[in-house]
Design an enzyme around this catalytic site. Structure first.
Site, mmCIF file in Angstrom:
data_model
loop_
_atom_site.group_PDB
_atom_site.id
_atom_site.type_symbol
_atom_site.label_atom_id
_atom_site.label_comp_id
_atom_site.label_asym_id
_atom_site.label_seq_id
_atom_site.Cartn_x
_atom_site.Cartn_y
_atom_site.Cartn_z
ATOM 1 N N HIS A 197 0.822 -1.224 0.000
ATOM 2 C CA HIS A 197 0.000 0.000 0.000
ATOM 3 C C HIS A 197 0.852 1.269 0.000
ATOM 4 C CE1 HIS A 197 -4.061 -1.774 0.715
ATOM 5 N NE2 HIS A 197 -3.299 -2.812 1.005
ATOM 6 N N ASP A 210 3.434 9.549 -0.782
ATOM 7 C CA ASP A 210 2.274 8.748 -0.392
ATOM 8 C C ASP A 210 2.090 7.626 -1.401
ATOM 9 O OD1 ASP A 210 0.038 8.132 1.176
ATOM 10 O OD2 ASP A 210 -0.674 10.208 1.172
HETATM 11 P P1 ADQ Z 1 -3.070 6.076 4.673
HETATM 12 O O1 ADQ Z 1 -1.664 6.565 4.827
HETATM 13 O O2 ADQ Z 1 -3.816 5.891 5.934
HETATM 14 O O3 ADQ Z 1 -3.132 4.711 3.840
HETATM 15 P P2 ADQ Z 1 -5.046 7.338 2.772
HETATM 16 O O4 ADQ Z 1 -4.900 6.661 1.479
HETATM 17 O O5 ADQ Z 1 -5.304 8.785 2.635
HETATM 18 O O6 ADQ Z 1 -3.775 7.193 3.716
HETATM 19 O O7 ADQ Z 1 -6.249 6.648 3.529
HETATM 20 C C1 ADQ Z 1 -6.709 7.166 4.714
HETATM 21 C C2 ADQ Z 1 -8.176 6.754 4.932
HETATM 22 O O8 ADQ Z 1 -8.490 7.112 6.265
HETATM 23 C C3 ADQ Z 1 -9.119 7.510 4.022
HETATM 24 O O9 ADQ Z 1 -10.183 6.679 3.667
HETATM 25 C C4 ADQ Z 1 -9.582 8.683 4.903
HETATM 26 O O10 ADQ Z 1 -10.879 9.142 4.617
HETATM 27 C C5 ADQ Z 1 -9.527 8.076 6.284
HETATM 28 N N1 ADQ Z 1 -9.191 9.139 7.258
HETATM 29 C C6 ADQ Z 1 -8.104 9.927 7.282
HETATM 30 N N2 ADQ Z 1 -8.189 10.811 8.308
HETATM 31 C C7 ADQ Z 1 -9.341 10.566 8.928
HETATM 32 C C8 ADQ Z 1 -10.023 11.142 10.043
HETATM 33 N N3 ADQ Z 1 -9.552 12.181 10.721
HETATM 34 N N4 ADQ Z 1 -11.190 10.634 10.398
HETATM 35 C C9 ADQ Z 1 -11.708 9.599 9.714
HETATM 36 N N5 ADQ Z 1 -11.147 9.015 8.650
HETATM 37 C C10 ADQ Z 1 -9.975 9.492 8.267
HETATM 38 C C11 ADQ Z 1 -2.191 3.807 3.231
HETATM 39 C C12 ADQ Z 1 -1.147 4.461 2.309
HETATM 40 C C13 ADQ Z 1 -1.845 5.276 1.234
HETATM 41 C C14 ADQ Z 1 -2.818 4.386 0.449
HETATM 42 C C15 ADQ Z 1 -3.749 3.616 1.404
HETATM 43 C C16 ADQ Z 1 -4.600 2.595 0.663
HETATM 44 O O11 ADQ Z 1 -0.262 5.280 3.078
HETATM 45 O O12 ADQ Z 1 -0.905 5.861 0.335
HETATM 46 O O13 ADQ Z 1 -3.608 5.176 -0.414
HETATM 47 O O14 ADQ Z 1 -2.996 2.929 2.397
HETATM 48 O O15 ADQ Z 1 -3.822 1.743 -0.108
#
Ligand code: ADQ
Length: 462
Positions: free
Chosen positions: A156, A364
């Protein structure tokens, strides 16, 4: 249809889909349709010497199987090798690596414990899909126990270029361990090509067609499968009556005309200090926004035991205090910084109510927030996505305003362009972005990975 076995460090809460988000729903849906197991750590840390036993809960045709770990495992495997070595290196932050030999031992030990606990649950025709950087040596441990099943792995987070990868102690061992899988999935073509480059330049590998690569006496598939979101589900969550009332509440402060939003886990990879500084720069260079624009950053703390995470929190508190002190007034707080997890439906509503979405990580894997922001918009009056060129999503989401997150002026300028963008251009950009996230949604991601995994011959496995 083969049974599906998902393995990840933490098991998603399949009961509470509203909280757990698109990925958990998509994978849960896949297991439910063909039957199978979701295996992972239960989140509990047991005293040393306590036997680590697997707990299974079965609902219809889905088994959730979890196992605890010891305090030593948690320190060495989870906080240590996974989050003080692999996470910073994969995000190009060699300066934050903290390695101790015990971390590597802990990583190997937990991957082995997982394999020992999982192997007896497997059936010969299962498709096993392992997720993320915590479990890169799981296939090798399963093979050592005689597993012949098709084993797939999805990373990921970014896969770094060879020059950086070599900073991981035992990186050669890690790469060889990855070759015990049959299919390796990466977020972007850049990540997949970094992997191919390392294997061909440093492990005597040979790249074949269709993402296949041969090394260590075996040919595997290693290619990009960009992850997506459930666009319809997220768009619907942004349009409920409850969402409308949340948006109305946001706009009730009539003094403010435009809202900018950022939503991230509190992590040093997400570029938050740079983003805060860019907002300060916007207010400084464009005083017409004083009292008319607010920036809301939602960032719940994670991995607080790791020093680098505590440092970033302190830095952000100081920066937000300084910006609010300098520009704020008794009737206007320019930057609102919220440390909590917010329910997904509320997030969807906030995205829809904000004219600008800032997604500016320094690095990311993909970044799902960028896609959620697009999905939540009102097609007749959409907001503008400002996206870092170093998010995996930038490979696809070309119609966003693409910025260099290290360049504060560039980001402040992009915020200004976003705030002033005419409706016609906003609609054009948004409809192009929406088409892209619909084409590559989470079901497409899951289906394309599992198709490639299913097409592998189990007997090809040594
Ligand atoms: P993350 O680093 O966690 O994931 P991201 O892809 O943005 O980053 O996913 C975060 C998820 O958590 C999103 O669905 C978002 O809506 C939710 N989220 C974030 N902050 C929140 C909050 N304050 N309250 C509720 N929900 C929140 C890792 C990798 C990424 C990759 C994903 C999926 O680092 O690059 O995209 O896995 O593969």
């Amino acid at each position: 249809m083969n049974r599906l076995v998902i393995v990840s460090n933490r098991v998603a809460d399949l009961e509470n889909q509203v909280q757990s988000g698109g990925l958990a729903v998509a994978l849960g849906e896949a297991i439910r349709s063909v039957g199978g197991i979701w295996f992972g750590w239960d989140g509990n840390v047991e005293e040393e010497g306590t036997p680590l036993t697997v707990t299974q809960t079965v609902q219809n045709n889905v088994t959730v199987a979890t196992i605890p770990m010891t305090g030593q495992d948690y320190d060495e495997y989870y906080l240590g090798f996974a989050n003080k070595v692999l996470w910073p290196v994969c995000h190009y932050r060699l300066d934050l690596v903290q390695f101790e030999p015990a971390y590597l031992e802990g990583y190997k030990r937990v991957n082995k414990t997982f394999a020992n606990a999982l192997a007896p649950l497997l059936k010969p025709d299962d498709l096993v899909w392992v997720h993320d950087y915590h479990l890169m040596s799981l296939a090798s441990e399963l093979r050592a126990l005689g597993a012949k099943q098709r084993l797939g792995f999805f990373l990921h987070i970014p896969f770094p270029p060879p020059e950086l990868l070599q900073a991981i102690p035992a990186h050669d061992w890690l790469i060889e361990a990855l070759f015990r899988f049959d299919v390796l999935g990466f977020q972007t073509s850049n990540d997949a090509s970094n992997f191919h480059r390392f294997v061909s330049e440093h492990a005597g590998g040979v790249t074949r067609t269709c993402g296949r690569i041969e090394a260590f006496g075996k040919t595997i598939v290693a290619k990009p499968f960009p992850i997506g979101i459930d666009v319809e589900e997220f768009a619907a969550a942004a349009q409920t009556a409850e969402a409308a009332s949340q948006i109305e509440r946001l706009n009730r402060r009539t003094i403010v005309r435009s809202h900018i939003i950022g939503v991230d886990r509190l992590d040093y990879t997400k570029g938050l200090p740079e983003r805060f500084k860019a907002f300060g720069k916007l207010l400084e260079t464009h005083p017409e926004h004083l009292k008319t624009v607010t920036f809301m950053q939602i960032a719940p703390p994670t991995r607080i035991e790791v020093e680098a995470y505590a440092n970033i929190r302190k830095e952000l508190e100081e920066l937000s205090g300084a910006i609010n002190g300098e520009f704020g007034d008794f009737d206007w707080t320019p930057l609102r910084y919220i440390h909590r997890t917010v329910p997904r439906n509320t997030l969807a509503a906030l995205f829809r109510g904000c004219e600008v979405g800032l997604v500016t990580p320094l690095r990311d894997g993909m970044n799902l927030v960028s896609k959620e922001y697009v999905a939540a918009q009102n097609e007749d009056d959409p907001g503008v996505l400002v996206l870092s060129k170093f998010a995996g999503a930038a490979e696809e989401l070309e119609e966003a305003l693409i910025v260099n997150p290290y360049n504060i002026d560039d980001m402040a300028n992009a915020m200004q362009i976003a705030l002033k963008m005419p409706l016609k251009e906003r609609k054009q950009r948004h409809s192009a972005l929406l088409a892209r996230i619909k084409k590559h949604d989470v079901r497409h991601w899951r289906k394309s990975f599992l198709e490639v995994l299913t097409a592998c011959k189990p007997e090809a496995v040594s």
